[in-house]
Write a protein that holds these residues in place. Structure first.
Motif, PDB file in Angstrom:
ATOM      1  N   ARG A 138       0.794  -1.145   0.054  1.00 42.30           N
ATOM      2  CA  ARG A 138       0.095   0.176   0.046  1.00 42.30           C
ATOM      3  C   ARG A 138       0.843   1.199   0.171  1.00 42.30           C
ATOM      4  O   ARG A 138       1.941   1.234   0.715  1.00 42.30           O
ATOM      5  N   VAL A 139       0.764   2.148  -0.930  1.00 40.50           N
ATOM      6  CA  VAL A 139       1.447   3.417  -1.043  1.00 40.50           C
ATOM      7  C   VAL A 139       0.437   4.564  -0.883  1.00 40.50           C
ATOM      8  O   VAL A 139      -0.767   4.687  -1.501  1.00 40.50           O
ATOM      9  N   ARG A 140       0.693   5.502   0.122  1.00 36.51           N
ATOM     10  CA  ARG A 140       0.138   6.814   0.425  1.00 36.51           C
ATOM     11  C   ARG A 140       1.095   7.615  -0.198  1.00 36.51           C
ATOM     12  O   ARG A 140       1.928   7.867   0.019  1.00 36.51           O
ATOM     13  N   ARG A 141       0.475   8.286  -1.403  1.00 32.45           N
ATOM     14  CA  ARG A 141       1.419   9.308  -1.913  1.00 32.45           C
ATOM     15  C   ARG A 141       1.343  10.840  -1.213  1.00 32.45           C
ATOM     16  O   ARG A 141       0.423  10.914  -0.473  1.00 32.45           O
ATOM     17  N   SER A 142       2.119  11.768  -1.634  1.00 31.33           N
ATOM     18  CA  SER A 142       1.994  13.037  -0.922  1.00 31.33           C
ATOM     19  C   SER A 142       0.784  13.687  -1.376  1.00 31.33           C
ATOM     20  O   SER A 142       0.585  14.533  -0.509  1.00 31.33           O
ATOM     21  N   ASP A 143       0.302  13.556  -2.476  1.00 30.96           N
ATOM     22  CA  ASP A 143      -1.089  14.220  -2.947  1.00 30.96           C
ATOM     23  C   ASP A 143      -2.160  13.543  -2.121  1.00 30.96           C
ATOM     24  O   ASP A 143      -3.412  14.217  -2.561  1.00 30.96           O
ATOM     25  N   GLY A 144      -2.168  12.435  -1.468  1.00 24.03           N
ATOM     26  CA  GLY A 144      -3.183  11.995  -0.472  1.00 24.03           C
ATOM     27  C   GLY A 144      -3.950  10.718  -1.274  1.00 24.03           C
ATOM     28  O   GLY A 144      -4.852  10.045  -0.714  1.00 24.03           O
ATOM     29  N   ARG A 145      -3.452  10.447  -2.571  1.00 21.74           N
ATOM     30  CA  ARG A 145      -3.807   9.224  -3.454  1.00 21.74           C
ATOM     31  C   ARG A 145      -3.320   8.068  -2.775  1.00 21.74           C
ATOM     32  O   ARG A 145      -2.028   7.934  -2.361  1.00 21.74           O
ATOM     33  N   ARG A 146      -4.095   6.920  -2.766  1.00 21.13           N
ATOM     34  CA  ARG A 146      -3.678   5.718  -2.084  1.00 21.13           C
ATOM     35  C   ARG A 146      -3.619   4.683  -3.427  1.00 21.13           C
ATOM     36  O   ARG A 146      -4.481   4.654  -4.047  1.00 21.13           O
ATOM     37  N   ILE A 147      -2.653   3.735  -3.351  1.00 21.27           N
ATOM     38  CA  ILE A 147      -2.507   2.832  -4.314  1.00 21.27           C
ATOM     39  C   ILE A 147      -2.404   1.386  -3.274  1.00 21.27           C
ATOM     40  O   ILE A 147      -1.500   1.605  -2.578  1.00 21.27           O
TER      41      ILE A 147
ATOM     42  N   GLY B  64       3.145 -12.705   8.205  1.00 18.84           N
ATOM     43  CA  GLY B  64       2.995 -12.015   9.175  1.00 18.84           C
ATOM     44  C   GLY B  64       3.862 -10.814   9.477  1.00 18.84           C
ATOM     45  O   GLY B  64       3.700  -9.719  10.261  1.00 18.84           O
ATOM     46  N   THR B  65       4.803 -10.701   8.523  1.00 18.43           N
ATOM     47  CA  THR B  65       5.844  -9.409   8.683  1.00 18.43           C
ATOM     48  C   THR B  65       5.183  -8.347   7.911  1.00 18.43           C
ATOM     49  O   THR B  65       4.606  -8.267   7.001  1.00 18.43           O
ATOM     50  N   ARG B  66       5.298  -7.101   8.511  1.00 16.49           N
ATOM     51  CA  ARG B  66       4.758  -6.062   8.068  1.00 16.49           C
ATOM     52  C   ARG B  66       5.954  -4.833   7.977  1.00 16.49           C
ATOM     53  O   ARG B  66       6.786  -4.831   9.065  1.00 16.49           O
ATOM     54  N   PHE B  67       6.150  -4.142   7.037  1.00 14.85           N
ATOM     55  CA  PHE B  67       7.093  -3.073   6.895  1.00 14.85           C
ATOM     56  C   PHE B  67       6.256  -1.901   6.845  1.00 14.85           C
ATOM     57  O   PHE B  67       5.751  -1.699   5.854  1.00 14.85           O
ATOM     58  N   ASP B  68       6.481  -0.762   7.468  1.00 11.75           N
ATOM     59  CA  ASP B  68       5.653   0.445   7.543  1.00 11.75           C
ATOM     60  C   ASP B  68       6.738   1.612   7.358  1.00 11.75           C
ATOM     61  O   ASP B  68       7.490   1.697   8.241  1.00 11.75           O
ATOM     62  N   ILE B  69       6.861   2.340   6.142  1.00 17.06           N
ATOM     63  CA  ILE B  69       7.566   3.387   6.214  1.00 17.06           C
ATOM     64  C   ILE B  69       7.090   4.528   5.771  1.00 17.06           C
ATOM     65  O   ILE B  69       6.286   4.722   5.067  1.00 17.06           O
ATOM     66  N   GLU B  70       7.268   5.514   6.633  1.00 12.60           N
ATOM     67  CA  GLU B  70       6.847   6.922   6.396  1.00 12.60           C
ATOM     68  C   GLU B  70       7.759   8.031   6.271  1.00 12.60           C
ATOM     69  O   GLU B  70       8.717   8.136   6.892  1.00 12.60           O
TER      70      GLU B  70
ATOM     71  N   THR C 259       4.267  11.045   2.503  1.00 12.73           N
ATOM     72  CA  THR C 259       4.303   9.639   1.870  1.00 12.73           C
ATOM     73  C   THR C 259       4.748   8.604   2.756  1.00 12.73           C
ATOM     74  O   THR C 259       5.533   8.565   3.507  1.00 12.73           O
ATOM     75  N   GLY C 260       3.562   7.476   2.520  1.00 16.86           N
ATOM     76  CA  GLY C 260       4.030   6.332   3.163  1.00 16.86           C
ATOM     77  C   GLY C 260       4.000   4.914   2.415  1.00 16.86           C
ATOM     78  O   GLY C 260       3.114   5.136   1.431  1.00 16.86           O
ATOM     79  N   VAL C 261       4.712   3.857   2.613  1.00 18.88           N
ATOM     80  CA  VAL C 261       4.531   2.567   2.191  1.00 18.88           C
ATOM     81  C   VAL C 261       4.301   1.334   3.082  1.00 18.88           C
ATOM     82  O   VAL C 261       5.141   1.648   4.260  1.00 18.88           O
ATOM     83  N   LEU C 262       3.501   0.556   3.164  1.00 24.62           N
ATOM     84  CA  LEU C 262       3.015  -0.497   4.003  1.00 24.62           C
ATOM     85  C   LEU C 262       3.124  -1.807   3.280  1.00 24.62           C
ATOM     86  O   LEU C 262       2.512  -1.822   2.092  1.00 24.62           O
ATOM     87  N   VAL C 263       4.316  -2.527   3.594  1.00 30.28           N
ATOM     88  CA  VAL C 263       4.328  -3.916   3.014  1.00 30.28           C
ATOM     89  C   VAL C 263       3.885  -5.080   3.724  1.00 30.28           C
ATOM     90  O   VAL C 263       4.464  -4.928   5.094  1.00 30.28           O
ATOM     91  N   SER C 264       2.792  -5.666   3.642  1.00 31.68           N
ATOM     92  CA  SER C 264       2.544  -6.925   4.396  1.00 31.68           C
ATOM     93  C   SER C 264       2.451  -8.278   3.848  1.00 31.68           C
ATOM     94  O   SER C 264       2.103  -8.498   2.634  1.00 31.68           O
ATOM     95  N   ILE C 265       3.151  -9.045   4.471  1.00 29.58           N
ATOM     96  CA  ILE C 265       3.581 -10.529   3.744  1.00 29.58           C
ATOM     97  C   ILE C 265       2.621 -11.496   4.587  1.00 29.58           C
ATOM     98  O   ILE C 265       2.445 -11.477   5.871  1.00 29.58           O
ATOM     99  N   ARG C 266       1.677 -12.080   3.872  1.00 25.85           N
ATOM    100  CA  ARG C 266       0.733 -13.325   4.393  1.00 25.85           C
ATOM    101  C   ARG C 266       1.048 -14.587   3.996  1.00 25.85           C
ATOM    102  O   ARG C 266       1.515 -14.961   2.946  1.00 25.85           O
TER     103      ARG C 266
END
Length: 86
Positions: free
Chosen positions: A9-18, A69-75, A79-86
């Motif tokens: 999941r990517v949250r861009r600086s303009d507020g859009r989420r991908i 179960g691992t999560r990487f959350d970078i802000e 701008t933010g990026v969340l990587v979740s592994i299931r």
């Protein structure tokens, strides 16, 4: 158990989420020639540095099995990026 799905999941600086879902098995099958070469390269490196090949590959597989179960959350700023592994 091997990871099945990676969610990015990517949250861009303009507020859009991908949001992107990446299934691990099809990607692994497509990249299998590269993975096979990497395993051979690791085995050769283990032999050069006198490390037990079986124990090294077992340790690597143990790391892969521990990934679900691992999560990487970078802000950074807005701008933010969340990587979740299931």
């Amino acid at each position: 158990m091997m990871p099945q799905l990676v969610t990015v999941r990517v949250r861009r600086s303009d507020g859009r989420r991908i949001r992107v879902w990446v299934p691990v098995l099809p990607v692994l099958l497509v990249c299998s020639p590269v993975v096979a070469l990497a395993v051979v390269g690791v085995a050769v490196a283990c032999l050069l540095y006198r490390v037990d090949v079986v124990r090294a590959l077992d340790a690597g597989w143990g790391i892969v099995r521990a990934l679900p179960g691992t999560r990487f959350d970078i802000e950074q700023g807005r701008t933010g990026v969340l990587v979740s592994i299931r």
